[in-house]
Design a protein around this motif. Sequence first.
Motif, PDB file in Angstrom:
ATOM      1  N   PRO A 137     -41.088 -24.920  -5.015  1.00  0.00           N
ATOM      2  CA  PRO A 137     -41.914 -23.872  -5.125  1.00  0.00           C
ATOM      3  C   PRO A 137     -42.736 -23.348  -6.384  1.00  0.00           C
ATOM      4  N   ASP A 138     -43.923 -22.954  -6.171  1.00  0.00           N
ATOM      5  CA  ASP A 138     -44.638 -22.297  -7.612  1.00  0.00           C
ATOM      6  C   ASP A 138     -44.112 -20.977  -7.870  1.00  0.00           C
ATOM      7  N   GLY A 158     -39.715 -20.609   0.730  1.00  0.00           N
ATOM      8  CA  GLY A 158     -39.377 -19.364   0.636  1.00  0.00           C
ATOM      9  C   GLY A 158     -38.152 -18.866   1.378  1.00  0.00           C
ATOM     10  N   ILE A 159     -37.860 -17.412   1.537  1.00  0.00           N
ATOM     11  CA  ILE A 159     -36.488 -17.063   1.792  1.00  0.00           C
ATOM     12  C   ILE A 159     -36.947 -15.882   2.735  1.00  0.00           C
ATOM     13  N   VAL A 160     -36.388 -15.894   3.975  1.00  0.00           N
ATOM     14  CA  VAL A 160     -36.948 -15.014   4.974  1.00  0.00           C
ATOM     15  C   VAL A 160     -35.590 -14.375   5.390  1.00  0.00           C
ATOM     16  N   GLU A 161     -35.505 -12.789   5.577  1.00  0.00           N
ATOM     17  CA  GLU A 161     -34.564 -12.329   6.274  1.00  0.00           C
ATOM     18  C   GLU A 161     -34.854 -12.009   7.835  1.00  0.00           C
ATOM     19  N   SER A 173     -33.473 -19.978   4.198  1.00  0.00           N
ATOM     20  CA  SER A 173     -34.833 -20.671   3.666  1.00  0.00           C
ATOM     21  C   SER A 173     -35.554 -20.820   4.902  1.00  0.00           C
ATOM     22  N   ILE A 174     -37.023 -21.166   4.565  1.00  0.00           N
ATOM     23  CA  ILE A 174     -38.033 -21.431   5.483  1.00  0.00           C
ATOM     24  C   ILE A 174     -37.496 -22.644   6.221  1.00  0.00           C
ATOM     25  N   ILE A 175     -36.986 -23.620   5.063  1.00  0.00           N
ATOM     26  CA  ILE A 175     -36.587 -25.011   5.715  1.00  0.00           C
ATOM     27  C   ILE A 175     -35.541 -24.699   6.946  1.00  0.00           C
ATOM     28  N   GLU A 176     -34.521 -23.900   6.635  1.00  0.00           N
ATOM     29  CA  GLU A 176     -33.499 -23.784   7.537  1.00  0.00           C
ATOM     30  C   GLU A 176     -33.776 -23.391   8.828  1.00  0.00           C
ATOM     31  N   ILE A 177     -34.630 -22.138   8.630  1.00  0.00           N
ATOM     32  CA  ILE A 177     -35.221 -21.703   9.703  1.00  0.00           C
ATOM     33  C   ILE A 177     -36.107 -22.388  10.787  1.00  0.00           C
ATOM     34  N   ASN A 178     -37.131 -23.296   9.990  1.00  0.00           N
ATOM     35  CA  ASN A 178     -37.712 -24.405  10.948  1.00  0.00           C
ATOM     36  C   ASN A 178     -36.834 -25.265  11.580  1.00  0.00           C
ATOM     37  N   VAL A 215     -39.605 -13.532   0.707  1.00  0.00           N
ATOM     38  CA  VAL A 215     -40.233 -13.750  -0.584  1.00  0.00           C
ATOM     39  C   VAL A 215     -40.874 -15.266  -0.492  1.00  0.00           C
ATOM     40  N   ILE A 216     -42.090 -15.536  -0.399  1.00  0.00           N
ATOM     41  CA  ILE A 216     -42.517 -16.753  -0.349  1.00  0.00           C
ATOM     42  C   ILE A 216     -43.201 -17.301  -1.543  1.00  0.00           C
ATOM     43  N   TYR A 217     -43.568 -18.608  -1.334  1.00  0.00           N
ATOM     44  CA  TYR A 217     -44.487 -19.445  -2.549  1.00  0.00           C
ATOM     45  C   TYR A 217     -45.071 -20.270  -2.009  1.00  0.00           C
ATOM     46  N   GLU A 218     -46.071 -20.709  -2.949  1.00  0.00           N
ATOM     47  CA  GLU A 218     -47.071 -21.857  -2.617  1.00  0.00           C
ATOM     48  C   GLU A 218     -46.136 -22.926  -3.024  1.00  0.00           C
TER      49      GLU A 218
END
Length: 158
Positions: free
Chosen positions: A55-56, A81-84, A123-128, A144-147
């Motif tokens: 992440p940047d 990123g991280i998502v609730e 994390s978005i990876i876990e959610i995916n 909170v997300i990042y490029e």
Amino acid sequence: MNKGKIHKYEENIPFLRQANKGARSQVFKPGRCRYAYKIDLNSAYWKEMQEMPFPDLLKERRLNTTELKMLGYEAIKDKEGIVEITIRVPQIRLGVLATRIGNEKEYTLEFPNKPCTIRGTWSIIEINYALEKGYQILEMHDAVIYEKNLKTSPPMVS
């Protein structure tokens, strides 16, 4: 200039820590071991980190519930990123999302594998991965997300 800070927005750090369900640990057994080979994983770690997108942290973006509803998960699924979220767990052999049960100081981690609804920060990876296994997002609350930054570290010198 970021003046040596890791995150652009310090107020996001408590939210980001909610996704931390554990930490890396190294277990060492002192003494002699039979049939053991030494593998230098620390050297491999640097090599792997060179080739991974990270992440940047200078392009950090906080999204609230309203923004997440407008965007939808499709708009952020390829970011870091991280998502609730509130998510529906299917009947599954092994649950894939670690869930804290208890309070902030004393808790256990459980991986629900029977149909239920849970709310947590991942994390978005876990959610995916969870979505691939049949989980369903019911609502997104905060993120909170990042490029992705493809330029991670300088070339390795040997």
